[in-house]
Design an enzyme around this catalytic site. Structure first.
Site, PDB file in Angstrom:
ATOM      1  N   LYS A  22      35.794  74.795  23.072  1.00  0.00           N
ATOM      2  CA  LYS A  22      36.263  76.098  23.574  1.00  0.00           C
ATOM      3  C   LYS A  22      37.770  76.226  23.353  1.00  0.00           C
ATOM      4  CE  LYS A  22      35.914  79.308  27.421  1.00  0.00           C
ATOM      5  NZ  LYS A  22      35.552  80.423  26.531  1.00  0.00           N
TER       6      LYS A  22
ATOM      7  N   HIS B 213      33.946  73.580  30.473  1.00  0.00           N
ATOM      8  CA  HIS B 213      33.307  73.981  29.217  1.00  0.00           C
ATOM      9  C   HIS B 213      33.381  72.855  28.184  1.00  0.00           C
ATOM     10  CE1 HIS B 213      33.560  78.123  30.762  1.00  0.00           C
ATOM     11  NE2 HIS B 213      32.578  78.364  29.927  1.00  0.00           N
TER      12      HIS B 213
HETATM   13  P1  NAD Z   1      32.012  79.850  17.650  1.00  0.00           P
HETATM   14  O1  NAD Z   1      33.364  79.420  17.163  1.00  0.00           O
HETATM   15  O2  NAD Z   1      30.885  78.870  17.582  1.00  0.00           O
HETATM   16  O3  NAD Z   1      31.539  81.166  16.842  1.00  0.00           O
HETATM   17  C1  NAD Z   1      32.386  82.193  16.440  1.00  0.00           C
HETATM   18  C2  NAD Z   1      31.928  82.656  15.070  1.00  0.00           C
HETATM   19  O4  NAD Z   1      32.685  83.808  14.699  1.00  0.00           O
HETATM   20  C3  NAD Z   1      32.144  81.592  13.983  1.00  0.00           C
HETATM   21  O5  NAD Z   1      30.959  81.451  13.193  1.00  0.00           O
HETATM   22  C4  NAD Z   1      33.289  82.169  13.175  1.00  0.00           C
HETATM   23  O6  NAD Z   1      33.270  81.775  11.804  1.00  0.00           O
HETATM   24  C5  NAD Z   1      32.997  83.660  13.338  1.00  0.00           C
HETATM   25  N1  NAD Z   1      34.142  84.477  12.941  1.00  0.00           N
HETATM   26  C6  NAD Z   1      35.476  84.227  13.090  1.00  0.00           C
HETATM   27  N2  NAD Z   1      36.201  85.192  12.489  1.00  0.00           N
HETATM   28  C7  NAD Z   1      35.307  86.067  11.962  1.00  0.00           C
HETATM   29  C8  NAD Z   1      35.434  87.258  11.203  1.00  0.00           C
HETATM   30  N3  NAD Z   1      36.651  87.724  10.873  1.00  0.00           N
HETATM   31  N4  NAD Z   1      34.293  87.911  10.825  1.00  0.00           N
HETATM   32  C9  NAD Z   1      33.079  87.451  11.165  1.00  0.00           C
HETATM   33  N5  NAD Z   1      32.893  86.293  11.856  1.00  0.00           N
HETATM   34  C10 NAD Z   1      33.997  85.637  12.252  1.00  0.00           C
HETATM   35  O7  NAD Z   1      32.235  80.368  19.119  1.00  0.00           O
HETATM   36  P2  NAD Z   1      31.135  80.686  20.245  1.00  0.00           P
HETATM   37  O8  NAD Z   1      31.004  79.516  21.152  1.00  0.00           O
HETATM   38  O9  NAD Z   1      29.907  81.267  19.592  1.00  0.00           O
HETATM   39  O10 NAD Z   1      31.900  81.826  21.058  1.00  0.00           O
HETATM   40  C11 NAD Z   1      32.340  83.019  20.444  1.00  0.00           C
HETATM   41  C12 NAD Z   1      33.068  83.871  21.475  1.00  0.00           C
HETATM   42  O11 NAD Z   1      32.136  84.297  22.492  1.00  0.00           O
HETATM   43  C13 NAD Z   1      34.195  83.135  22.228  1.00  0.00           C
HETATM   44  O12 NAD Z   1      35.225  84.063  22.509  1.00  0.00           O
HETATM   45  C14 NAD Z   1      33.512  82.689  23.514  1.00  0.00           C
HETATM   46  O13 NAD Z   1      34.397  82.460  24.562  1.00  0.00           O
HETATM   47  C15 NAD Z   1      32.633  83.893  23.768  1.00  0.00           C
HETATM   48  N6  NAD Z   1      31.485  83.653  24.633  1.00  0.00           N
HETATM   49  C16 NAD Z   1      31.178  84.666  25.486  1.00  0.00           C
HETATM   50  C17 NAD Z   1      30.068  84.571  26.298  1.00  0.00           C
HETATM   51  C18 NAD Z   1      29.706  85.743  27.168  1.00  0.00           C
HETATM   52  O14 NAD Z   1      28.655  85.708  27.850  1.00  0.00           O
HETATM   53  N7  NAD Z   1      30.500  86.815  27.149  1.00  0.00           N
HETATM   54  C19 NAD Z   1      29.261  83.423  26.247  1.00  0.00           C
HETATM   55  C20 NAD Z   1      29.596  82.404  25.352  1.00  0.00           C
HETATM   56  C21 NAD Z   1      30.710  82.536  24.529  1.00  0.00           C
END
Ligand code: NAD
Length: 267
Positions: free
Chosen positions: A159, A155
């Site tokens: 991450k 990744h």
């Molecule tokens: P990222 O850090 O780019 O985005 C996360 C967002 O959540 C940020 O904008 C952050 O400010 C926000 N956030 C944090 N605390 C918050 C709160 N209290 N209230 C509202 N917003 C809040 O991360 P990402 O790459 O977008 O990934 C997010 C999550 O999704 C991770 O856990 C990642 O592993 C997961 N993910 C899952 C899949 C899937 O298919 N299930 C795919 C990609 C990523």
């Protein structure tokens, strides 16, 4: 029309989800949140996604009333997802959760909310990975007797959790199909004089770097041959499309816990 709220709208997944919801004629973005104190609070969710203004302001909290949104899609952090689950359970609003990195205790807590609302929770919403989960289970049943099972994942450098939720989901699916417990069979890291590989274990290896969206392989290594099941994501669109598909499917389901296999009719 399904009225969707997105948590973490400024995140990598949040922005892709905004774009995907906008492209879907059956869905409407009605609310967007991000972390309190973040510079994006007050910004337009469409602008953040590079789409131009949509008239949806990013707020620090979810809508307070149940009649303001039909479903929440949440790809954020374990703590925020659990707090959003408490809110949505109180309102009776279904949730699609993609957040990974939850501890066992947090996962149990998450699952308990599925007694109150329809809840879809998947470590990977791509159709290809969901199919790979099935293929890995099938392959394990045939090959596990003579093979060592190793899972590798790669990744991007940002991450924060490891191994990825998808790698763990692949391991859990394999362990389940073999009637093994993940606690006993997983080897999550190796270092130093480890001794020879123990039979029946499922090993994990992790790569972090650059802008890799997400690669996963399950390797069944036997004497004289090797089977590998590999998935490579080249865009977050695959996760976002799957999550929006899950949202549309979930909106017609009764209270309960579902995953992407249910959404695709593979379970
Ligand atoms: P990222 O850090 O780019 O985005 C996360 C967002 O959540 C940020 O904008 C952050 O400010 C926000 N956030 C944090 N605390 C918050 C709160 N209290 N209230 C509202 N917003 C809040 O991360 P990402 O790459 O977008 O990934 C997010 C999550 O999704 C991770 O856990 C990642 O592993 C997961 N993910 C899952 C899949 C899937 O298919 N299930 C795919 C990609 C990523």
């Amino acid at each position: 029309m399904l009225r969707i709220a997105i948590a973490g709208a400024a995140g990598r997944m949040g922005r892709t989800l905004t774009e995907t919801v906008q492209q879907n004629e059956g869905c409407l973005l009605v609310a967007a949140t991000d972390r309190a104190g973040s510079s994006v609070i007050g910004a337009d969710a469409g602008e953040l996604a590079g789409l131009g203004p949509l008239g949806i302001e990013v707020k620090a909290s979810l809508p307070a009333e149940a009649d303001q949104f039909d479903l929440l899609i949440d790809f954020t952090t374990p703590e925020n997802t659990l707090s959003n689950l408490a809110h949505c359970a109180e309102l009776g609003v279904p949730m699609v959760v993609g957040t990974t990195g939850l501890s066992a205790e947090q996962t149990d807590q998450l699952k308990s909310y599925a007694e109150t609302i329809p809840l879809c929770f998947a470590a990977n919403y791509s159709t290809g990975v969901t199919l790979c989960l099935q293929l890995a289970q099938q392959a394990a049943k045939v090959l596990a007797e003579d093979s060592d099972i190793e899972i590798t994942e790669a990744h991007h450098r940002h991450k924060v959790d490891a191994p990825s939720g998808t790698a763990l989901a692949l391991g859990n699916a394999i362990a389940e199909s073999l009637g093994q417990s993940s606690e006993e069979s997983f080897v999550l890291s190796r270092e130093g004089i480890t001794g020879a590989r123990e039979k029946g274990k499922i090993g994990f290896s992790v790569i972090r770097g650059g802008d890799i969206v997400g690669d996963h392989s399950v390797i069944f290594a036997a004497d004289g041959e090797r089977v590998e099941i590999t998935h490579k994501a080249s865009s977050r669109m695959s996760f976002a499309r799957g999550a929006v598909r899950a949202a549309q499917w979930l909106s017609d389901q009764p209270v309960g816990l579902y995953d992407m296999r249910d959404v695709l009719g593979l379970s």
